[in-house]
Design a protein around this motif. Sequence first.
Motif, mmCIF file in Angstrom:
data_model
loop_
_atom_site.group_PDB
_atom_site.id
_atom_site.type_symbol
_atom_site.label_atom_id
_atom_site.label_comp_id
_atom_site.label_asym_id
_atom_site.label_seq_id
_atom_site.Cartn_x
_atom_site.Cartn_y
_atom_site.Cartn_z
ATOM 1 N N THR A 285 0.826 -1.200 0.000
ATOM 2 C CA THR A 285 0.000 0.000 0.000
ATOM 3 C C THR A 285 0.861 1.250 0.000
ATOM 4 O OG1 THR A 285 -1.401 -1.249 1.496
ATOM 5 C CG2 THR A 285 -2.009 1.029 1.070
ATOM 6 N N GLU A 286 1.855 1.234 0.866
ATOM 7 C CA GLU A 286 2.744 2.400 0.940
ATOM 8 C C GLU A 286 3.371 2.712 -0.396
ATOM 9 O OE1 GLU A 286 4.659 1.777 5.127
ATOM 10 O OE2 GLU A 286 6.054 2.674 3.686
ATOM 11 N N VAL A 289 0.942 4.221 -2.642
ATOM 12 C CA VAL A 289 0.705 5.625 -2.287
ATOM 13 C C VAL A 289 1.806 6.515 -2.856
ATOM 14 C CG1 VAL A 289 0.695 7.249 -0.371
ATOM 15 C CG2 VAL A 289 -0.628 5.149 -0.226
ATOM 16 N N MET A 290 3.027 6.054 -2.703
ATOM 17 C CA MET A 290 4.133 6.873 -3.216
ATOM 18 C C MET A 290 4.062 6.993 -4.722
ATOM 19 S SD MET A 290 7.205 5.875 -0.630
ATOM 20 C CE MET A 290 8.370 6.875 -1.430
ATOM 21 N N ARG A 291 3.652 5.913 -5.384
ATOM 22 C CA ARG A 291 3.502 5.993 -6.839
ATOM 23 C C ARG A 291 2.398 6.989 -7.183
ATOM 24 N NH1 ARG A 291 4.566 1.328 -9.709
ATOM 25 N NH2 ARG A 291 3.889 2.537 -11.520
ATOM 26 N N THR A 292 1.325 6.967 -6.368
ATOM 27 C CA THR A 292 0.240 7.910 -6.594
ATOM 28 C C THR A 292 0.719 9.346 -6.441
ATOM 29 O OG1 THR A 292 -1.249 6.288 -5.644
ATOM 30 C CG2 THR A 292 -2.111 8.517 -5.942
ATOM 31 N N LEU A 293 1.582 9.552 -5.459
ATOM 32 C CA LEU A 293 2.118 10.887 -5.232
ATOM 33 C C LEU A 293 2.984 11.343 -6.397
ATOM 34 C CD1 LEU A 293 3.173 10.762 -1.478
ATOM 35 C CD2 LEU A 293 1.216 11.920 -2.473
ATOM 36 N N GLY A 294 3.340 10.382 -7.243
ATOM 37 C CA GLY A 294 4.114 10.771 -8.408
ATOM 38 C C GLY A 294 5.528 10.247 -8.424
ATOM 39 N N PHE A 295 5.876 9.437 -7.432
ATOM 40 C CA PHE A 295 7.222 8.867 -7.444
ATOM 41 C C PHE A 295 7.339 7.920 -8.623
ATOM 42 C CE2 PHE A 295 9.624 9.812 -3.567
ATOM 43 C CZ PHE A 295 8.694 10.580 -2.887
ATOM 44 N N PRO A 296 8.334 8.159 -9.504
ATOM 45 C CA PRO A 296 8.465 7.279 -10.675
ATOM 46 C C PRO A 296 8.935 5.891 -10.267
ATOM 47 C CG PRO A 296 9.950 9.197 -10.813
ATOM 48 C CD PRO A 296 9.357 9.210 -9.454
ATOM 49 N N GLY A 298 11.302 4.147 -11.291
ATOM 50 C CA GLY A 298 12.745 4.085 -11.119
ATOM 51 C C GLY A 298 13.169 4.491 -9.720
ATOM 52 N N ILE A 375 -0.586 0.200 -9.395
ATOM 53 C CA ILE A 375 -1.088 1.043 -8.306
ATOM 54 C C ILE A 375 -2.496 0.671 -7.905
ATOM 55 C CG2 ILE A 375 -1.489 3.379 -7.536
ATOM 56 C CD1 ILE A 375 0.398 4.322 -9.687
ATOM 57 N N VAL A 376 -3.342 0.551 -8.897
ATOM 58 C CA VAL A 376 -4.767 0.342 -8.621
ATOM 59 C C VAL A 376 -4.980 -0.973 -7.863
ATOM 60 C CG1 VAL A 376 -6.953 0.854 -9.666
ATOM 61 C CG2 VAL A 376 -4.901 1.058 -10.985
ATOM 62 N N LEU A 379 -3.844 -0.566 -4.240
ATOM 63 C CA LEU A 379 -4.733 0.245 -3.411
ATOM 64 C C LEU A 379 -6.012 -0.500 -3.114
ATOM 65 C CD1 LEU A 379 -4.291 3.800 -4.935
ATOM 66 C CD2 LEU A 379 -3.498 2.965 -2.734
#
Lengths: 383, 229, 388
Positions: A285-286, A289-296, A298, A375-376, A379
Amino acid sequence: MKFVGLILKSARRSKRRTFLTVISVAMAVFLFASLRAVLDGFNAGAEGSSSTRIVTQRSTSLIFTMPTSHAEQIRNTPGVQDLTWANWFGGIYKDPRNFFAQFAIEPESYLRMYPEIILTPEEKKAFLDDRTGCIVGDGLAGTYGFKVGDKITLKVGIPIYGQQDFDFNVRGIYHTKGGAVDNQSMWFHWKYADERSVAKGQTGWYVAQISNPDHAAEVSAAIDQKFANSPYETKTETEKAFQSSFVAMFGNINLLLGSIAVAVVISTLFVAGNTMAMSVRERTTEIAVMRTLGFPSGTIFMLIAGEGLLMSILGGLVGVGLAWLVVNPGVLPTGGFIPEIGLSTSNMITGLGLSVLIGVLAGLIPATMAARLKIVDALRRVA
Amino acid sequence: MPLIELRDVTKSYKRDAIDIPVLDRVSITVDAGDFLGLMGPSGSGKSTLLNLLAGIDRPSRGSIKIGDTEISSLSERALAGWRARHIGFIFQLYNLIPVLTAFENVELPLLLTSLSKAQRRDHVMTALGIVGLADRVKHYPRQLSGGQEQRVAIARAIVTDPTLLLADEPTGDLDAKSAGEVLTLLQRLNEEFKKTIVMVTHDPHAAERASHLLHLEKGTLVEQTVQRS
Amino acid sequence: MGLIASYNLRSMIVRKGTAAMTAGGIAMVVAVFVMTLAIAQGFQATLVSSGSPQNAIVLRKSSTSETTSSLMRPDVPIIEAMPQIARGADGRPLASSELVVIIALPRKSDNQPANVPARGVSPRAFEVRDNLTFVEGRRFAPGTREINVGKAAVGRFKGLALGSDVKFGSAVWHVVGVFTADDASFESEVWGDVDLMMPAFQRDGYQSMTVKLADPSMFDAFKATVSGDPRLYLEAQREQDYYAEQSRALTAVIRVFGTFVTLILAIGAVFGAMNTMYAAVAYRTREIGTLRALGFSQSRIVAAFLVESIALATLGGILGCLLALPVHGLSTGTTNFSSFSEVAFKFRITPGLLAGGLVFSAFMGAVGGLLPAIRAARIPVARALREI
C-alpha cells in the motif's frame, strides 16, 4: 541525497527484521573473509618468495638427502652468486602434538641470503658463536614462552640423528618481514646435528642466490645437469614453486574453500532476498501511495534496492569486524600449519565487496516487484 | 472554464478471461474551482473514475484531458511526473507512511521537486498550518487520531499546490466530529483557496458541501446536480 | 492436532515463495555440513580400513610413524620366531619386513609432483594383508624389479598403469599388477620387493614389520614379548590403533573446520527462518485470534507454529542432503603428514551423517521458530481479531 533519509527511516521499520538480516549477512561475510584469510595464509610462503632464490632438492623426494660436498659444484654454476643449505630436523618438543618447524642450517650463509630474518647484531653474533645455539621466531616464542637464554630440549624424531636428546640455547628471537619466512620456526647450526648423525655430511636442500631472476630456469637446469644420471639426481626450482608444492600437498584447498564460499553466498542470498521480498510485500500500500504521489518507478526501485544495500553493507561491516577480531594467531590455533595468518586489507575489501554484491543481488527481485506494482491493484487490496 | 474533460471514457477489467465493464462511455466536464461530489452505489465505478482522473489507471477507450494535457496518451514515466505536479490525492484510509513523522509525510511529494531544504520546510509548515496541525510536526501517525491523520494527508495533498484535489471517501473512516472538521477544511480549500476538488463519497453530509454532484450507476452517469455555483 | 497440521501445511503452500527461500537457506547449510564431514569420514575410513584386527605392526620405540622408524636386519629373525605369529601353510611365519620411501610422480589433476609412497615388502605381505585383491595382472615376482600398484594410485598419478615402466631410485621398475584393498591407504601405494628397494634408495635397514597374529587375543602377549626382549629397541602396536592414530590429527582438523563453518552458516539460516516465521505470524494474526477465540489453547498455537518451522527446516534439510549426495564416492587426496605421503580417499557419506544433517536441520527449525511461536501465542485475542 534526500532519498537517503527515506531509506534510513525505512530500515527502522522493523528493527528486529533489520537486525536478523544484518547478522545473517554478517555471518556470511565473516566466513568469507576468514576463509580468504586462511587461503592467503596457506599461500603466504609462495607469495612472499624471492625471485632470486632457487631451491635444489633430490628429484625423488624431499626426504632424501644430498651430500654437502656438492656445494662447490652448485656454487660454481654460472649465474649463482651465493649458496646455503638446510635440513629438516623433525624433533619433538615434549609432546608430538607440539608441532613446529626446526631447521638445521648453514648459519652464516643462510642469514646472509635471507634478509627477511631480522636479528639484532648482538643476537646474531651470539647465535653464530654458539654451536648449540638456536634462534626462534617471535610467534613461536610467544606460543611457548621462549626467551633469550632459555634452553630448549628436543627429542629425536628422525632416527638418523641417533637416540640422545638435543639441547639448544636460545640466542635470539627473530622477527620477519615479507612472507618468505614465517615467525614460527626454529633455526640452529647444521654442524651440531651432523656430529650426531649416522649419515655424515648430508643436507636436505640447497638454496642458491642467482644474479638475474630471468635466468632462473636456465641456472636451475644447469645445476640439475651436473647431477643427472648420478645417484644424487636433483630437481631445482624457484623458491615460489618449492613453497607452492607444500600447499598443494594438503589437497585442492582452493577448490574446497572456494566451494564453501559459494555455498555461503547462495545461502545468504536466500536469506537476504527473502527478507527484502517480505518487506516489500508488507508495504504494497505504501508503495502504491508513493507511486500515486508521483514517485516514478525508477525511484521506487532505487529506494527498495537502497534499503537492501544498506542492510547488507551494515552486515558486511559487522562481519569484517568479527573476522578481524578472530583471524589472528592469538585466537586461531593454526600455529605450525599456517604461520602467517591475519586479515589483510584486501580480505576486508573483498568481504565488504561481497556484502555489496549480496545486497544488490538480493534486492534485485524485490525492487523490481515494487517498481512494477500496479497502483490500482495495490490500493484496492485495502479499501 | 473547463479544467477536466472526459469524453466517452470506458473502462473494463479482465478477470479470468471475462470482460467486466466498470465505466461505460462516460463524458463529464468539470470547471476550475468546482467542488464535485461523485456518488453512487457500490460497484458504480466512482472510485474507478477517480483513479482515471488521477492517472493511476488508464481508460480502455476514450480521452481524458486535464488542463491542456491529454493524460490518456502519456507514457507511464511522464504520467508519474505529471501526477506529482498536478494531483493531490486523499485516501479513505489516510495511507500515511508509519515510519515518517507528520512533517516528513507532508514533505514526501516535495522530494520529487528541485526545491531546497529550506524551501521545502516553508511549504510543509504552510500546508500544516492550513490544516491546523502545525503543532504536531514531530508526531508519528500512530500518535495521531484518525481525524488528525486525515488532515495530515490533506496537507500532503496540497503541499505541492496541485491543479486538482482528488478525495476517495475522505470521511469514510472517521467519526462524525472529525468528518465534519475534514469536510470544513475541504470546503475552505475550495472556496478560499479556489482548489478544484473531485470527491467520491457515500456520505450525504459530505455531499452537502460539494458545489456539484454526479450520480453514477453501473458505470454510467445518471444524474447531475448543481448545488451552488 | 491433525487439523492444525494441515492448516500449517496449507499456509506454507500459500506463501510458497518465502517458504522456498527459507528452506533453500537451510538446505545450503546442511549440504555444507554433510560434504565437509564426508571428507573427514572418508579420510578416516581409508586409514582405519588399512588396519586389520589380527595384525600388529612393529616399530622403533616411540616412533610415531613408519617413516621415522627403523628396524635392522638382525631384528627380523628374532621377531619371526615369536610364538604369537601365525604360520602359513608351509609353516613359515606370516610377517612382512617393510620400508616406505617417497617417490615423486606427477598428479593427473594438476601435473604437479606428488609424494607417492613406495612400499618395499616381503613376498608374504599379501598373506599378512589379506584384504588385497588383484583386479589386473598378478603379484610381483620376488627378486625382480616388478612392482604392483594400488588402484587409487593408478587413478591419481601419471604413469602407473599396468605394463608401465616407472623410474625411481636410479632404476626402472615394471608394473605387473593392480590391486584393490577396500579403499585402504594401501591403494595409494606402489609395492615392490623390499630387498631390491633398499639398496636402490641407499638404505641399509627396514622401517617396520607387520605380522599376522595367530589370534587377535594374542596381541598383549606379543607386545610384551617384543618390549621385553633386550636385544630389540622396538615396540608393537595393533595395526588398527596405528592407523587410527595416523588419521587422528587431520581428521580432527577437518571435523573442527567443518563444524565451525557450518555453525556460522547455521546462524545466518536460523535468523532467516526466524524472519520468515515472524512474518508468518504477523500475516496470520487474525487467524490466530480466531483460533484462540474458538478455544485453541496457547500451547497448541505454539506447537503448531513450532511444528511448521521444524517441518519447513527439515524439508530444507532433505534438500540439502540431496544436494550433497553426488559427492559420495568422489575421489580426492591429501597428504598424511605423519608419513609425508599422499593418501587418496573418497568422500564418504554414511546414513549416520545424513541422519545427523536432518536432525541438525530440524534443530535449526526449532530454534528459529521458537520465539515467533511464543509471540503468536501471546497476542491478546481481542487485538488479534481487530487486525486487518
